[in-house]
Motif scaffolding. Structure first.
Motif, PDB file in Angstrom:
ATOM      1  N   ARG A  32       0.853  -1.190   0.000  1.00  0.00           N
ATOM      2  CA  ARG A  32       0.000   0.000   0.000  1.00  0.00           C
ATOM      3  C   ARG A  32       0.890   1.242   0.000  1.00  0.00           C
ATOM      4  O   ARG A  32       1.650   1.449  -0.932  1.00  0.00           O
ATOM      5  CB  ARG A  32      -0.946  -0.052   1.174  1.00  0.00           C
ATOM      6  CG  ARG A  32      -1.861  -1.315   1.178  1.00  0.00           C
ATOM      7  CD  ARG A  32      -2.937  -1.234   2.254  1.00  0.00           C
ATOM      8  NE  ARG A  32      -2.380  -0.990   3.577  1.00  0.00           N
ATOM      9  CZ  ARG A  32      -1.961  -1.950   4.391  1.00  0.00           C
ATOM     10  NH1 ARG A  32      -1.993  -3.206   4.017  1.00  0.00           N
ATOM     11  NH2 ARG A  32      -1.499  -1.648   5.586  1.00  0.00           N
ATOM     12  N   GLY A  33       0.776   2.080   0.993  1.00  0.00           N
ATOM     13  CA  GLY A  33       1.607   3.275   1.041  1.00  0.00           C
ATOM     14  C   GLY A  33       3.056   2.957   1.369  1.00  0.00           C
ATOM     15  O   GLY A  33       3.363   1.983   2.058  1.00  0.00           O
ATOM     16  N   MET A  34       3.935   3.787   0.842  1.00  0.00           N
ATOM     17  CA  MET A  34       5.362   3.701   1.156  1.00  0.00           C
ATOM     18  C   MET A  34       5.843   5.101   1.513  1.00  0.00           C
ATOM     19  O   MET A  34       5.251   6.103   1.079  1.00  0.00           O
ATOM     20  CB  MET A  34       6.165   3.151  -0.027  1.00  0.00           C
ATOM     21  CG  MET A  34       5.680   1.805  -0.522  1.00  0.00           C
ATOM     22  SD  MET A  34       6.706   1.128  -1.844  1.00  0.00           S
ATOM     23  CE  MET A  34       8.075   0.428  -0.889  1.00  0.00           C
ATOM     24  N   GLY A  35       6.898   5.161   2.296  1.00  0.00           N
ATOM     25  CA  GLY A  35       7.358   6.483   2.690  1.00  0.00           C
ATOM     26  C   GLY A  35       8.770   6.488   3.210  1.00  0.00           C
ATOM     27  O   GLY A  35       9.385   5.435   3.429  1.00  0.00           O
ATOM     28  N   TRP A  36       9.258   7.712   3.353  1.00  0.00           N
ATOM     29  CA  TRP A  36      10.587   7.945   3.927  1.00  0.00           C
ATOM     30  C   TRP A  36      10.438   8.804   5.180  1.00  0.00           C
ATOM     31  O   TRP A  36       9.668   9.776   5.183  1.00  0.00           O
ATOM     32  CB  TRP A  36      11.493   8.651   2.922  1.00  0.00           C
ATOM     33  CG  TRP A  36      11.906   7.793   1.784  1.00  0.00           C
ATOM     34  CD1 TRP A  36      11.310   7.697   0.558  1.00  0.00           C
ATOM     35  CD2 TRP A  36      13.005   6.884   1.762  1.00  0.00           C
ATOM     36  NE1 TRP A  36      11.969   6.782  -0.219  1.00  0.00           N
ATOM     37  CE2 TRP A  36      13.021   6.265   0.490  1.00  0.00           C
ATOM     38  CE3 TRP A  36      13.982   6.520   2.685  1.00  0.00           C
ATOM     39  CZ2 TRP A  36      13.981   5.319   0.120  1.00  0.00           C
ATOM     40  CZ3 TRP A  36      14.941   5.580   2.321  1.00  0.00           C
ATOM     41  CH2 TRP A  36      14.929   4.991   1.059  1.00  0.00           C
ATOM     42  N   SER A  52       1.314   6.958  -2.136  1.00  0.00           N
ATOM     43  CA  SER A  52       0.301   5.908  -2.084  1.00  0.00           C
ATOM     44  C   SER A  52       0.519   4.910  -3.212  1.00  0.00           C
ATOM     45  O   SER A  52       1.340   5.129  -4.112  1.00  0.00           O
ATOM     46  CB  SER A  52      -1.089   6.524  -2.200  1.00  0.00           C
ATOM     47  OG  SER A  52      -1.304   6.986  -3.531  1.00  0.00           O
ATOM     48  N   SER A  53      -0.243   3.836  -3.185  1.00  0.00           N
ATOM     49  CA  SER A  53      -0.141   2.838  -4.247  1.00  0.00           C
ATOM     50  C   SER A  53      -0.550   3.410  -5.593  1.00  0.00           C
ATOM     51  O   SER A  53      -0.100   2.942  -6.645  1.00  0.00           O
ATOM     52  CB  SER A  53      -0.997   1.619  -3.912  1.00  0.00           C
ATOM     53  OG  SER A  53      -2.339   2.011  -3.713  1.00  0.00           O
ATOM     54  N   THR A  68      11.949  14.523  -4.109  1.00  0.00           N
ATOM     55  CA  THR A  68      10.899  13.887  -4.886  1.00  0.00           C
ATOM     56  C   THR A  68      10.844  12.403  -4.559  1.00  0.00           C
ATOM     57  O   THR A  68      11.855  11.706  -4.659  1.00  0.00           O
ATOM     58  CB  THR A  68      11.138  14.053  -6.392  1.00  0.00           C
ATOM     59  OG1 THR A  68      11.218  15.446  -6.719  1.00  0.00           O
ATOM     60  CG2 THR A  68      10.009  13.418  -7.194  1.00  0.00           C
ATOM     61  N   ILE A  69       9.653  11.949  -4.162  1.00  0.00           N
ATOM     62  CA  ILE A  69       9.452  10.534  -3.890  1.00  0.00           C
ATOM     63  C   ILE A  69       8.782   9.892  -5.092  1.00  0.00           C
ATOM     64  O   ILE A  69       7.928  10.502  -5.742  1.00  0.00           O
ATOM     65  CB  ILE A  69       8.612  10.328  -2.607  1.00  0.00           C
ATOM     66  CG1 ILE A  69       8.591   8.844  -2.202  1.00  0.00           C
ATOM     67  CG2 ILE A  69       7.203  10.887  -2.759  1.00  0.00           C
ATOM     68  CD1 ILE A  69       7.974   8.607  -0.815  1.00  0.00           C
ATOM     69  N   SER A  70       9.195   8.672  -5.404  1.00  0.00           N
ATOM     70  CA  SER A  70       8.588   7.926  -6.506  1.00  0.00           C
ATOM     71  C   SER A  70       8.656   6.437  -6.174  1.00  0.00           C
ATOM     72  O   SER A  70       9.356   6.037  -5.240  1.00  0.00           O
ATOM     73  CB  SER A  70       9.306   8.226  -7.823  1.00  0.00           C
ATOM     74  OG  SER A  70      10.667   7.834  -7.752  1.00  0.00           O
ATOM     75  N   ARG A  71       7.919   5.644  -6.941  1.00  0.00           N
ATOM     76  CA  ARG A  71       7.949   4.208  -6.685  1.00  0.00           C
ATOM     77  C   ARG A  71       7.823   3.447  -7.995  1.00  0.00           C
ATOM     78  O   ARG A  71       7.228   3.938  -8.951  1.00  0.00           O
ATOM     79  CB  ARG A  71       6.859   3.787  -5.701  1.00  0.00           C
ATOM     80  CG  ARG A  71       5.443   4.015  -6.164  1.00  0.00           C
ATOM     81  CD  ARG A  71       4.443   3.796  -5.032  1.00  0.00           C
ATOM     82  NE  ARG A  71       4.227   2.394  -4.717  1.00  0.00           N
ATOM     83  CZ  ARG A  71       3.479   1.964  -3.691  1.00  0.00           C
ATOM     84  NH1 ARG A  71       2.923   2.850  -2.865  1.00  0.00           N
ATOM     85  NH2 ARG A  71       3.309   0.674  -3.479  1.00  0.00           N
ATOM     86  N   ASP A  72       8.385   2.247  -7.983  1.00  0.00           N
ATOM     87  CA  ASP A  72       8.271   1.318  -9.107  1.00  0.00           C
ATOM     88  C   ASP A  72       7.567   0.087  -8.561  1.00  0.00           C
ATOM     89  O   ASP A  72       8.179  -0.733  -7.862  1.00  0.00           O
ATOM     90  CB  ASP A  72       9.660   0.966  -9.641  1.00  0.00           C
ATOM     91  CG  ASP A  72       9.609   0.085 -10.878  1.00  0.00           C
ATOM     92  OD1 ASP A  72       8.622  -0.671 -11.030  1.00  0.00           O
ATOM     93  OD2 ASP A  72      10.554   0.131 -11.674  1.00  0.00           O
ATOM     94  N   ASN A  96       9.627   3.031   5.009  1.00  0.00           N
ATOM     95  CA  ASN A  96       8.489   2.374   5.651  1.00  0.00           C
ATOM     96  C   ASN A  96       7.489   1.961   4.584  1.00  0.00           C
ATOM     97  O   ASN A  96       7.327   2.670   3.576  1.00  0.00           O
ATOM     98  CB  ASN A  96       7.825   3.329   6.645  1.00  0.00           C
ATOM     99  CG  ASN A  96       6.552   2.764   7.233  1.00  0.00           C
ATOM    100  OD1 ASN A  96       5.455   3.033   6.748  1.00  0.00           O
ATOM    101  ND2 ASN A  96       6.691   1.958   8.268  1.00  0.00           N
ATOM    102  N   ALA A  97       6.844   0.822   4.796  1.00  0.00           N
ATOM    103  CA  ALA A  97       5.837   0.362   3.839  1.00  0.00           C
ATOM    104  C   ALA A  97       4.714  -0.361   4.546  1.00  0.00           C
ATOM    105  O   ALA A  97       4.950  -1.096   5.516  1.00  0.00           O
ATOM    106  CB  ALA A  97       6.472  -0.554   2.801  1.00  0.00           C
TER     107      ALA A  97
END
Length: 123
Positions: A32-36, A52-53, A68-72, A96-97
């Motif tokens: 679901r959500g991920m963060g720093w 968020s997802s 800048t936060i990003s996700r793969d 954190n996830a």
């Protein structure tokens, strides 16, 4: 079991850039959500950025316009691009996830933390 492993920390001069990565592995059904988050010496851990997802982002005021936060999602990885770094950004950065794990047919909601990676901004 689910693990988060951060990388990319180090020493950088003021005004420089770093890119942090955090890869999740293990019995993952979905994330679901991920963060720093970060924790400076003698300070409480504080939120830096979340995603968020679906890709919605949120930033602490102190890093807006610089980080800048990003996700793969295919790689179960979240990134933090940090530009225009300042000495006050010096801290241990934690990933954190929110993870839904699946093991033996059972699903569990987990909040998982990485081990942290040190970022030092100094001349």
């Amino acid at each position: 079991q689910v693990q988060l492993v951060e990388s990319g920390g180090g020493l950088v001069q003021p005004g420089g850039s770093l890119r942090l990565s955090c890869a999740a592995s293990g019995s993952i059904f979905s994330i679901r959500g991920m963060g720093w988050y970060r924790q400076a010496p003698g300070q409480q851990r504080e939120l830096v950025a979340t995603i968020s997802s679906a890709g919605s982002t949120n930033y602490a005021d102190s890093v807006k316009g610089r980080f800048t936060i990003s996700r793969d999602n295919a790689k179960n990885t979240v990134y933090l691009q940090m530009n225009s770094l300042k000495p006050e950004d010096t801290a241990v950065y934690y990933c954190n996830a929110g993870v839904v794990s699946r093991e033996g047919g059972f699903y569990r909601n987990l909040g998982v933390w990485g081990q942290g990676t040190l970022v030092t901004v100094s001349s």
